[in-house]
Design an enzyme around this catalytic site. Sequence first.
Site, PDB file in Angstrom:
ATOM      1  N   GLU A 113      -4.584  40.316 -13.705  1.00 24.96           N
ATOM      2  CA  GLU A 113      -4.386  40.215 -12.344  1.00 24.96           C
ATOM      3  C   GLU A 113      -5.017  41.214 -11.698  1.00 24.96           C
ATOM      4  O   GLU A 113      -5.595  42.187 -12.331  1.00 24.96           O
ATOM      5  CB  GLU A 113      -2.593  40.168 -12.099  1.00 24.96           C
ATOM      6  CG  GLU A 113      -2.073  38.996 -12.501  1.00 24.96           C
ATOM      7  CD  GLU A 113      -0.749  39.056 -12.419  1.00 24.96           C
ATOM      8  OE1 GLU A 113      -0.501  39.075 -11.150  1.00 24.96           O
ATOM      9  OE2 GLU A 113      -0.113  38.657 -12.924  1.00 24.96           O
ATOM     10  N   HIS A 234       0.873  39.893  -0.145  1.00 26.81           N
ATOM     11  CA  HIS A 234       0.074  39.107  -1.068  1.00 26.81           C
ATOM     12  C   HIS A 234      -0.874  38.356  -0.581  1.00 26.81           C
ATOM     13  O   HIS A 234      -0.813  37.482   0.588  1.00 26.81           O
ATOM     14  CB  HIS A 234       1.116  38.142  -2.052  1.00 26.81           C
ATOM     15  CG  HIS A 234       0.429  37.482  -3.139  1.00 26.81           C
ATOM     16  ND1 HIS A 234      -0.588  36.964  -3.307  1.00 26.81           N
ATOM     17  CD2 HIS A 234       0.932  37.877  -4.595  1.00 26.81           C
ATOM     18  CE1 HIS A 234      -0.928  36.505  -4.695  1.00 26.81           C
ATOM     19  NE2 HIS A 234      -0.097  37.041  -5.283  1.00 26.81           N
ATOM     20  N   ARG A 280      -4.287  44.689  -4.711  1.00 28.94           N
ATOM     21  CA  ARG A 280      -3.758  43.964  -3.673  1.00 28.94           C
ATOM     22  C   ARG A 280      -3.913  44.315  -2.251  1.00 28.94           C
ATOM     23  O   ARG A 280      -4.006  43.411  -1.351  1.00 28.94           O
ATOM     24  CB  ARG A 280      -2.464  43.504  -3.915  1.00 28.94           C
ATOM     25  CG  ARG A 280      -2.019  42.147  -3.611  1.00 28.94           C
ATOM     26  CD  ARG A 280      -0.567  41.691  -4.227  1.00 28.94           C
ATOM     27  NE  ARG A 280      -0.549  41.286  -5.372  1.00 28.94           N
ATOM     28  CZ  ARG A 280       0.425  41.035  -6.240  1.00 28.94           C
ATOM     29  NH1 ARG A 280       1.681  41.119  -5.944  1.00 28.94           N
ATOM     30  NH2 ARG A 280       0.211  40.524  -7.690  1.00 28.94           N
ATOM     31  N   HIS A 341       5.275  40.212   0.426  1.00 25.46           N
ATOM     32  CA  HIS A 341       5.463  39.690  -0.995  1.00 25.46           C
ATOM     33  C   HIS A 341       6.591  40.796  -1.598  1.00 25.46           C
ATOM     34  O   HIS A 341       7.728  40.384  -2.422  1.00 25.46           O
ATOM     35  CB  HIS A 341       4.142  39.450  -1.454  1.00 25.46           C
ATOM     36  CG  HIS A 341       4.400  39.201  -3.024  1.00 25.46           C
ATOM     37  ND1 HIS A 341       4.823  37.970  -3.543  1.00 25.46           N
ATOM     38  CD2 HIS A 341       3.907  39.853  -4.217  1.00 25.46           C
ATOM     39  CE1 HIS A 341       4.960  37.840  -4.841  1.00 25.46           C
ATOM     40  NE2 HIS A 341       4.285  39.032  -5.065  1.00 25.46           N
ATOM     41  N   ARG A 376       1.844  48.631  -5.202  1.00 28.22           N
ATOM     42  CA  ARG A 376       2.364  48.283  -6.743  1.00 28.22           C
ATOM     43  C   ARG A 376       1.055  47.618  -7.560  1.00 28.22           C
ATOM     44  O   ARG A 376       0.814  46.519  -6.957  1.00 28.22           O
ATOM     45  CB  ARG A 376       3.472  47.190  -6.764  1.00 28.22           C
ATOM     46  CG  ARG A 376       4.047  46.721  -7.951  1.00 28.22           C
ATOM     47  CD  ARG A 376       5.354  45.770  -7.648  1.00 28.22           C
ATOM     48  NE  ARG A 376       4.670  44.660  -6.810  1.00 28.22           N
ATOM     49  CZ  ARG A 376       4.562  43.291  -7.496  1.00 28.22           C
ATOM     50  NH1 ARG A 376       4.588  43.157  -8.746  1.00 28.22           N
ATOM     51  NH2 ARG A 376       4.223  42.307  -6.557  1.00 28.22           N
TER      52      ARG A 376
HETATM   53  C1  SIN Z   1       1.432  36.663  -8.760  1.00 30.63           C
HETATM   54  O1  SIN Z   1       1.832  35.795  -9.572  1.00 30.63           O
HETATM   55  O2  SIN Z   1       0.351  36.907  -7.836  1.00 30.63           O
HETATM   56  C2  SIN Z   1       2.456  37.652  -8.526  1.00 30.63           C
HETATM   57  C3  SIN Z   1       2.410  38.701  -9.186  1.00 30.63           C
HETATM   58  C4  SIN Z   1       3.158  40.066  -8.851  1.00 30.63           C
HETATM   59  O3  SIN Z   1       3.511  39.965  -7.763  1.00 30.63           O
HETATM   60  O4  SIN Z   1       3.509  41.033  -9.476  1.00 30.63           O
END
Ligand code: SIN
Length: 527
Positions: A113, A234, A280, A341, A376
């Site tokens: 991610e 997000h 993010r 988010h 985060r």
């Molecule tokens: C996501 O699945 O994009 C969210 C993961 C997260 O917020 O840590």
Amino acid sequence: MSSECDYLVIGSGIAGLSFALHAAEHGRVVVVTKKRADDTATNWAQGGIAAVLGDDDSFEDHIADTLAVGDGLCRPDVVEFTVREGPAEVRALASLGVAFARDDEGRLDLTREGGHSKRRVAHYKDVTGSEIQRALLAAVERNDRIRVLDDHIAIDLLSMAKYGGEPACFGAYVLENSTGEIHSIVARATVLATGGAGKVYIYTSNPDVATGDGIAMAYRIGAQVANMEFIQFHPTVLYHPHAKSFLVSEALRGEGGILKRADGTAFMDGYHSMGSLGPRDVVARAVDNELKKSGADSVFLDMTHLDRDFVLSRFPTIAQRCRNLGIDVTRQPIPVVPAAHYLCGGVLADSTGQTTVRNLYAIGETAYTGLHGACRLASNSLLEGVVFASRAARAVQGAQLVRPDHVAPWQSGDATDSDDAIVVALNWDEVRRFMWSYLGIVRSNKRIERARHRIELLRQEIAEYYWDFKVTSDIVELRNLALVAHLIIDSARRRKESRGLHYTLDYPAKNSRARDTILHLTDGPPP
Ligand code: SIN
């Protein structure tokens, strides 16, 4: 009615239930949850849980990624122990029955991610949270030392300060929604695990329960709260008139998805060296910028170049949800927009979850432990939930009950008001709209001041309403939501720089020294 237990847990997501399971080994636990026990943000988590589990990964790399994304505000010792304790916690979840995805040889299938330099996110398809929630709830149901009270909402914490003693918490007043009765539940230690506060914003990926209850209650009895200005937006929430709060996981970009404009051109390479998989805060600001520049309603997440069978088997829930809305993710790019988010700030807590008030603990999204700093790292939140649940469960063993001989019953007005529902709905809507406009991804002094005027007027109105009429769960949530909005605004006002998730046009640069924003009751008007 008054009852007593060793540990009172408020909230039933990953942090609250994990704590309950550990603490039940040495005490009686009551878990209070305001709707159903699986009505939690955990249950909605798609991506997974980050930990050093791959052969090519190392603690040093996970620590470095967390610190880099946290932009100077992480506490290095907290990052270090959380990362090091992570793998054992993930294995413990697997032993409890969480069916993490595995390859043919039985090794965990790890995804990537934003901001991660390695594949380190353990997952179950695209519904990791609900799989974890299922396994934890099944274990809690088998445990006769844990009592779950669903449809019960905590109104306020019980504090010795009200009885002339030192500030110490000894439980909570709890409203039973079905009867309207208010109970006092007395406990040696009270654990806030109420999640975040995404509902402060009109556009959010969070469930309706995310109204910041734990943070508001802790602040009202004098606990310190930290870094509330750091709201994580997000970048990819589904944009469709019939899709309320539906996240399109960052794991799609981890598996090769690309962010594009409506004309099909990719844009993230112009903003960050990691492209669509950048941190993010950077990606959300980039999407916001693209939308403002073009006037378009959304940008697009393109998966059409990836293997069709892989996309459908790896992301079945997202693909199905899109299909229900007429979008075939294997042939069409997915329209997405940013939304609130995750709350990176919260109740200030030490390495065991202990807050600045005796016998009061905060864990999970409710807490500010120093793990996330100013932003985060994706999938570090479920990790924080389990690591701090274990640590808090060890720490509470030493808690000594401090309580008055007689607990005063809850007091508020008895009148009911026929306008109740409409006033609450209008106030709620107003807060959420101006917070989105003025305390969103890009801020300025002028916007923050506008929000400040509005929130103080609203809070006065809510306070009058609160004490004159009979308390309902809607009023409890509205009061908490407005206080949390006030804390976000006040924290944003105090930060005269742009760092991590806090970006303001008036101070676009970062100060040389990183400082936490810490608030407590004497710093502002009474709630
Ligand atoms: C996501 O699945 O994009 C969210 C993961 C997260 O917020 O840590």
